[in-house]
Write a protein that holds these residues in place. Structure first.
Motif, PDB file in Angstrom:
ATOM      1  N   ARG A  25       0.779  -1.081   0.003  1.00  0.00           N
ATOM      2  CA  ARG A  25      -0.441   0.158  -0.305  1.00  0.00           C
ATOM      3  C   ARG A  25       0.825   1.499  -0.026  1.00  0.00           C
ATOM      4  O   ARG A  25       0.937   1.760   1.192  1.00  0.00           O
ATOM      5  CB  ARG A  25      -0.835   0.476   1.022  1.00  0.00           C
ATOM      6  CG  ARG A  25      -0.029  -0.364   2.390  1.00  0.00           C
ATOM      7  CD  ARG A  25      -1.402  -0.404   3.509  1.00  0.00           C
ATOM      8  NE  ARG A  25      -0.405  -0.752   5.221  1.00  0.00           N
ATOM      9  CZ  ARG A  25       0.374  -2.170   5.361  1.00  0.00           C
ATOM     10  NH1 ARG A  25       0.076  -2.955   4.185  1.00  0.00           N
ATOM     11  NH2 ARG A  25       0.756  -2.005   6.026  1.00  0.00           N
ATOM     12  N   PRO A  26       1.412   2.039  -1.067  1.00  0.00           N
ATOM     13  CA  PRO A  26       1.879   2.667  -1.260  1.00  0.00           C
ATOM     14  C   PRO A  26       1.701   4.140  -0.933  1.00  0.00           C
ATOM     15  O   PRO A  26       0.068   4.586  -1.055  1.00  0.00           O
ATOM     16  CB  PRO A  26       2.495   3.303  -2.674  1.00  0.00           C
ATOM     17  CG  PRO A  26       0.832   2.287  -4.115  1.00  0.00           C
ATOM     18  CD  PRO A  26       0.791   1.066  -2.781  1.00  0.00           C
ATOM     19  N   PHE A  31       0.219   7.240   8.117  1.00  0.00           N
ATOM     20  CA  PHE A  31      -0.819   6.235   9.141  1.00  0.00           C
ATOM     21  C   PHE A  31      -0.471   5.116   8.125  1.00  0.00           C
ATOM     22  O   PHE A  31      -1.595   3.833   8.451  1.00  0.00           O
ATOM     23  CB  PHE A  31      -2.254   6.906   9.363  1.00  0.00           C
ATOM     24  CG  PHE A  31      -1.787   7.694  10.625  1.00  0.00           C
ATOM     25  CD1 PHE A  31      -1.708   7.420  11.888  1.00  0.00           C
ATOM     26  CD2 PHE A  31      -1.811   9.159  10.047  1.00  0.00           C
ATOM     27  CE1 PHE A  31      -1.553   8.525  12.635  1.00  0.00           C
ATOM     28  CE2 PHE A  31      -1.798  10.038  10.511  1.00  0.00           C
ATOM     29  CZ  PHE A  31      -1.839  10.061  12.392  1.00  0.00           C
ATOM     30  N   GLN A  32      -0.550   5.116   7.267  1.00  0.00           N
ATOM     31  CA  GLN A  32      -0.550   4.018   5.991  1.00  0.00           C
ATOM     32  C   GLN A  32       0.596   2.466   6.934  1.00  0.00           C
ATOM     33  O   GLN A  32       0.997   2.104   5.372  1.00  0.00           O
ATOM     34  CB  GLN A  32      -0.416   4.330   4.528  1.00  0.00           C
ATOM     35  CG  GLN A  32      -2.087   5.382   4.641  1.00  0.00           C
ATOM     36  CD  GLN A  32      -3.407   4.306   4.627  1.00  0.00           C
ATOM     37  OE1 GLN A  32      -3.229   3.082   4.006  1.00  0.00           O
ATOM     38  NE2 GLN A  32      -4.497   4.502   5.811  1.00  0.00           N
ATOM     39  N   TRP A  33       1.558   3.586   6.648  1.00  0.00           N
ATOM     40  CA  TRP A  33       3.096   2.964   6.929  1.00  0.00           C
ATOM     41  C   TRP A  33       3.468   1.011   7.797  1.00  0.00           C
ATOM     42  O   TRP A  33       2.067   1.387   8.364  1.00  0.00           O
ATOM     43  CB  TRP A  33       4.672   3.322   7.150  1.00  0.00           C
ATOM     44  CG  TRP A  33       4.759   4.513   7.000  1.00  0.00           C
ATOM     45  CD1 TRP A  33       4.073   5.592   5.684  1.00  0.00           C
ATOM     46  CD2 TRP A  33       5.150   6.172   6.389  1.00  0.00           C
ATOM     47  NE1 TRP A  33       4.583   6.538   4.745  1.00  0.00           N
ATOM     48  CE2 TRP A  33       4.849   6.590   5.746  1.00  0.00           C
ATOM     49  CE3 TRP A  33       6.018   6.719   8.039  1.00  0.00           C
ATOM     50  CZ2 TRP A  33       5.450   7.471   5.931  1.00  0.00           C
ATOM     51  CZ3 TRP A  33       6.585   7.683   8.387  1.00  0.00           C
ATOM     52  CH2 TRP A  33       5.596   8.665   7.250  1.00  0.00           C
ATOM     53  N   PRO A 121      10.637   4.815   0.931  1.00  0.00           N
ATOM     54  CA  PRO A 121      11.788   6.386   1.224  1.00  0.00           C
ATOM     55  C   PRO A 121      10.966   7.096   2.075  1.00  0.00           C
ATOM     56  O   PRO A 121      11.530   8.263   2.586  1.00  0.00           O
ATOM     57  CB  PRO A 121      11.017   6.483  -0.444  1.00  0.00           C
ATOM     58  CG  PRO A 121       9.743   6.096  -0.948  1.00  0.00           C
ATOM     59  CD  PRO A 121       9.926   4.718  -0.239  1.00  0.00           C
ATOM     60  N   TRP A 122       9.378   7.097   2.302  1.00  0.00           N
ATOM     61  CA  TRP A 122       9.547   7.904   3.084  1.00  0.00           C
ATOM     62  C   TRP A 122       9.310   7.828   5.264  1.00  0.00           C
ATOM     63  O   TRP A 122       9.072   8.539   5.841  1.00  0.00           O
ATOM     64  CB  TRP A 122       7.216   7.823   2.544  1.00  0.00           C
ATOM     65  CG  TRP A 122       7.522   8.889   1.438  1.00  0.00           C
ATOM     66  CD1 TRP A 122       8.289  10.484   0.939  1.00  0.00           C
ATOM     67  CD2 TRP A 122       7.180   8.345   0.434  1.00  0.00           C
ATOM     68  NE1 TRP A 122       8.723  10.193   0.054  1.00  0.00           N
ATOM     69  CE2 TRP A 122       7.447   8.888  -0.676  1.00  0.00           C
ATOM     70  CE3 TRP A 122       6.986   6.881  -0.067  1.00  0.00           C
ATOM     71  CZ2 TRP A 122       7.538   9.116  -2.647  1.00  0.00           C
ATOM     72  CZ3 TRP A 122       6.383   6.722  -1.476  1.00  0.00           C
ATOM     73  CH2 TRP A 122       6.659   7.572  -2.311  1.00  0.00           C
ATOM     74  N   GLU A 123       9.421   6.681   4.936  1.00  0.00           N
ATOM     75  CA  GLU A 123       9.657   6.056   6.701  1.00  0.00           C
ATOM     76  C   GLU A 123      10.736   6.175   6.755  1.00  0.00           C
ATOM     77  O   GLU A 123      10.755   6.017   8.122  1.00  0.00           O
ATOM     78  CB  GLU A 123       8.528   5.042   6.592  1.00  0.00           C
ATOM     79  CG  GLU A 123       8.475   4.107   7.903  1.00  0.00           C
ATOM     80  CD  GLU A 123       8.431   2.696   8.025  1.00  0.00           C
ATOM     81  OE1 GLU A 123       7.229   2.348   9.672  1.00  0.00           O
ATOM     82  OE2 GLU A 123       8.339   1.891   7.434  1.00  0.00           O
ATOM     83  N   TYR A 124      11.713   5.928   5.416  1.00  0.00           N
ATOM     84  CA  TYR A 124      12.891   6.181   5.674  1.00  0.00           C
ATOM     85  C   TYR A 124      13.609   4.824   6.964  1.00  0.00           C
ATOM     86  O   TYR A 124      13.886   4.578   7.246  1.00  0.00           O
ATOM     87  CB  TYR A 124      13.630   7.317   6.048  1.00  0.00           C
ATOM     88  CG  TYR A 124      15.085   7.737   5.976  1.00  0.00           C
ATOM     89  CD1 TYR A 124      15.102   7.919   4.922  1.00  0.00           C
ATOM     90  CD2 TYR A 124      16.187   8.383   7.404  1.00  0.00           C
ATOM     91  CE1 TYR A 124      16.654   8.275   4.464  1.00  0.00           C
ATOM     92  CE2 TYR A 124      16.790   8.710   6.374  1.00  0.00           C
ATOM     93  CZ  TYR A 124      17.322   8.335   5.173  1.00  0.00           C
ATOM     94  OH  TYR A 124      18.708   8.999   5.309  1.00  0.00           O
TER      95      TYR A 124
END
Length: 153
Positions: A25-26, A31-33, A121-124
């Motif tokens: 789920r990109p 809250f989606q990570w 990339p966004w949660e790193y």
């Protein structure tokens, strides 16, 4: 032994299976990570340690992951979300992509989907999955990145 760009049909098939098998789920929404249903036995590290010494730590991260994948698999897919995807032998001199998610999701995955890495990339973060790969590289990744952020039961 060379890197091959996946054709349209295989590209769609591999991504379709990845979405299904990992409940991918990109999203940039925290809250989606974590972005996938992390497989049982997987370990996920934060990549924030790379900020302290990016060149040295990134080189070590790439080296550790590559050595581990080479020890555990003969062939891999390299997936770059919304870009080309590749198949290549782990013996290839030059690998496509990096385990470090440089602005997009980067995934290394065996053709049977049993082990690999998922860079968010966004949660790193970097999730490592598959018992053999986790066993092969966990200690060294912890040296490079610090204690894992989470472990899947």
């Amino acid at each position: 032994m060379s890197v091959e760009t996946l054709g349209y049909s295989e590209h769609r098939q591999v991504w379709h299976r990845f979405y299904a098998d990992f409940a991918f789920r990109p999203s940039t929404d925290r809250f989606q990570w974590p972005g996938i249903s992390e497989p049982s036995g997987s370990v996920t590290w934060s990549l924030t340690a790379l900020d302290d010494d990016p060149e040295y730590r990134l080189d070590r991260l790439v080296s550790v992951v590559r050595r581990g994948l080479t020890a555990c698999a003969d062939e891999l897919y390299a997936l770059d979300w919304h870009h080309d995807a590749y198949r290549f032998p782990t013996a290839a001199k030059d690998w496509p992509l990096s385990p470090f998610p440089d602005g997009d999701y980067y995934i290394y995955l065996t053709p049977d989907f049993r082990l690999g890495t998922f860079g968010h990339p966004w949660e790193y973060t970097l999730c490592v999955f598959g018992e053999a790969l986790v066993t092969a590289i966990s200690a060294e990744l912890t040296e490079v990145l610090g204690e894992p952020l989470r472990r899947s039961a």
